[in-house]
Design a protein around this motif. Sequence first.
Motif, PDB file in Angstrom:
ATOM      1  N   GLN A 164     -12.378  -7.507   2.228  1.00 27.77           N
ATOM      2  CA  GLN A 164     -11.405  -6.458   2.540  1.00 27.77           C
ATOM      3  C   GLN A 164     -10.192  -6.483   1.609  1.00 27.77           C
ATOM      4  OE1 GLN A 164     -12.243  -4.256   4.599  1.00 27.77           O
ATOM      5  NE2 GLN A 164     -13.748  -5.198   5.955  1.00 27.77           N
ATOM      6  N   ALA A 165     -10.270  -7.237   0.524  1.00 24.89           N
ATOM      7  CA  ALA A 165      -9.116  -7.366  -0.375  1.00 24.89           C
ATOM      8  C   ALA A 165      -8.687  -6.024  -0.946  1.00 24.89           C
ATOM      9  CB  ALA A 165      -9.429  -8.352  -1.499  1.00 24.89           C
ATOM     10  N   ASP A 166      -9.632  -5.204  -1.390  1.00 26.33           N
ATOM     11  CA  ASP A 166      -9.282  -3.903  -1.952  1.00 26.33           C
ATOM     12  C   ASP A 166      -8.618  -3.018  -0.901  1.00 26.33           C
ATOM     13  OD1 ASP A 166     -10.241  -4.548  -4.460  1.00 26.33           O
ATOM     14  OD2 ASP A 166     -12.213  -3.657  -4.122  1.00 26.33           O
ATOM     15  N   ARG A 167      -9.167  -3.005   0.304  1.00 31.34           N
ATOM     16  CA  ARG A 167      -8.564  -2.213   1.378  1.00 31.34           C
ATOM     17  C   ARG A 167      -7.125  -2.626   1.632  1.00 31.34           C
ATOM     18  NH1 ARG A 167      -9.958  -4.001   7.330  1.00 31.34           N
ATOM     19  NH2 ARG A 167      -8.637  -5.696   6.505  1.00 31.34           N
ATOM     20  N   ASP A 168      -6.888  -3.930   1.695  1.00 31.36           N
ATOM     21  CA  ASP A 168      -5.562  -4.429   2.025  1.00 31.36           C
ATOM     22  C   ASP A 168      -4.555  -4.120   0.922  1.00 31.36           C
ATOM     23  OD1 ASP A 168      -6.879  -5.336   4.242  1.00 31.36           O
ATOM     24  OD2 ASP A 168      -6.819  -7.462   3.667  1.00 31.36           O
ATOM     25  N   LYS A 219      -4.765  -1.665  -1.214  1.00 30.97           N
ATOM     26  CA  LYS A 219      -4.575  -0.216  -1.224  1.00 30.97           C
ATOM     27  C   LYS A 219      -3.543   0.186  -0.171  1.00 30.97           C
ATOM     28  CE  LYS A 219      -7.221   4.131  -0.965  1.00 30.97           C
ATOM     29  NZ  LYS A 219      -6.612   4.760   0.226  1.00 30.97           N
ATOM     30  N   LEU A 220      -3.642  -0.404   1.011  1.00 28.79           N
ATOM     31  CA  LEU A 220      -2.686  -0.088   2.069  1.00 28.79           C
ATOM     32  C   LEU A 220      -1.277  -0.534   1.677  1.00 28.79           C
ATOM     33  CD1 LEU A 220      -1.956   0.940   4.862  1.00 28.79           C
ATOM     34  CD2 LEU A 220      -2.654  -1.293   5.786  1.00 28.79           C
ATOM     35  N   ALA A 221      -1.168  -1.730   1.116  1.00 26.33           N
ATOM     36  CA  ALA A 221       0.150  -2.204   0.688  1.00 26.33           C
ATOM     37  C   ALA A 221       0.766  -1.253  -0.330  1.00 26.33           C
ATOM     38  CB  ALA A 221       0.037  -3.613   0.107  1.00 26.33           C
ATOM     39  N   ALA A 222      -0.042  -0.790  -1.273  1.00 25.36           N
ATOM     40  CA  ALA A 222       0.463   0.141  -2.284  1.00 25.36           C
ATOM     41  C   ALA A 222       0.880   1.464  -1.660  1.00 25.36           C
ATOM     42  CB  ALA A 222      -0.607   0.373  -3.353  1.00 25.36           C
ATOM     43  N   GLY A 235      -7.257 -16.545  -2.659  1.00 24.40           N
ATOM     44  CA  GLY A 235      -7.340 -16.824  -4.087  1.00 24.40           C
ATOM     45  C   GLY A 235      -7.414 -15.560  -4.925  1.00 24.40           C
ATOM     46  N   VAL A 236      -8.234 -14.619  -4.494  1.00 26.82           N
ATOM     47  CA  VAL A 236      -8.371 -13.351  -5.213  1.00 26.82           C
ATOM     48  C   VAL A 236      -7.050 -12.587  -5.201  1.00 26.82           C
ATOM     49  CG1 VAL A 236      -9.445 -11.070  -5.083  1.00 26.82           C
ATOM     50  CG2 VAL A 236     -10.849 -13.124  -4.903  1.00 26.82           C
ATOM     51  N   LEU A 237      -6.395 -12.553  -4.064  1.00 26.02           N
ATOM     52  CA  LEU A 237      -5.125 -11.841  -3.973  1.00 26.02           C
ATOM     53  C   LEU A 237      -4.055 -12.495  -4.845  1.00 26.02           C
ATOM     54  CD1 LEU A 237      -5.146 -11.138  -0.144  1.00 26.02           C
ATOM     55  CD2 LEU A 237      -5.396  -9.441  -1.974  1.00 26.02           C
TER      56      LEU A 237
END
Length: 233
Positions: free
Chosen positions: A35-39, A41-44, A67-69
């Motif tokens: 869900q990293a991309d979703r999260d 995107k929401l932050a942006a 780690g990815v974030l």
Amino acid sequence: MIFRQLFDSESSTYTYLIGDEATRQAVLIDPVLEQADRDLKLAAELNLTLTHVFDTHVHADHITASGVLRERTRATVVAGVGGARCANVQMRHGDEVRVGQLVFQVLATPGHTDDSISYLLDDRVFTGDALLVRGNGRTDFQNGNASQLYDSLTRVLFGLPDETLVYPGHDYQGRTVTSIAEEKQHNPRVAGRSREEFIHIMENLNLPKPRKLDFAVPANRACGHTTPLPQGA
């Protein structure tokens, strides 16, 4: 304060995005790798800059996105002492973490795992798997200890004001939030239970091993960096 509760349906994990309105700095608590991309995107979309990632413990049922974030945002990864050594900061009971003008107090709440911590922010506490809605995390792996968890629940978390909102790391029945008062009164495993009764309950749950246990734990000790999950796992 900007607050969003997010959900991963595969692992029934709650991830929390919390932002400071003044500085636009933000933290993700217990993010899931898929869900990293979703999260982000929401932050942006909310005009937030991710500066921190908090893990409540080394998870056994999903892979953390910490780690990815960190690679994508240069965020600081925060975890408990004895947990993931890859974290930028390992916190102890009573430590504080500042995200903009938001101040999170770290509570050591071991028992589900030996590195479990909770994060207290004003009127709410993020408990990971230590305290769930009408339940608590299991204690039969990762140096779990039922007696230790009983102390974490009754002495640490139940010592918070009754009106404190509890945001758990998981829920399997669609419940999103509870309170300290509710759990003190209605949690079937711990409310009104002696230590011995609680230990007996925990020792007789007879739960199946988490499907991703052997894969997720070592991956999460490396902040989610891992090889692909074997086919059919």
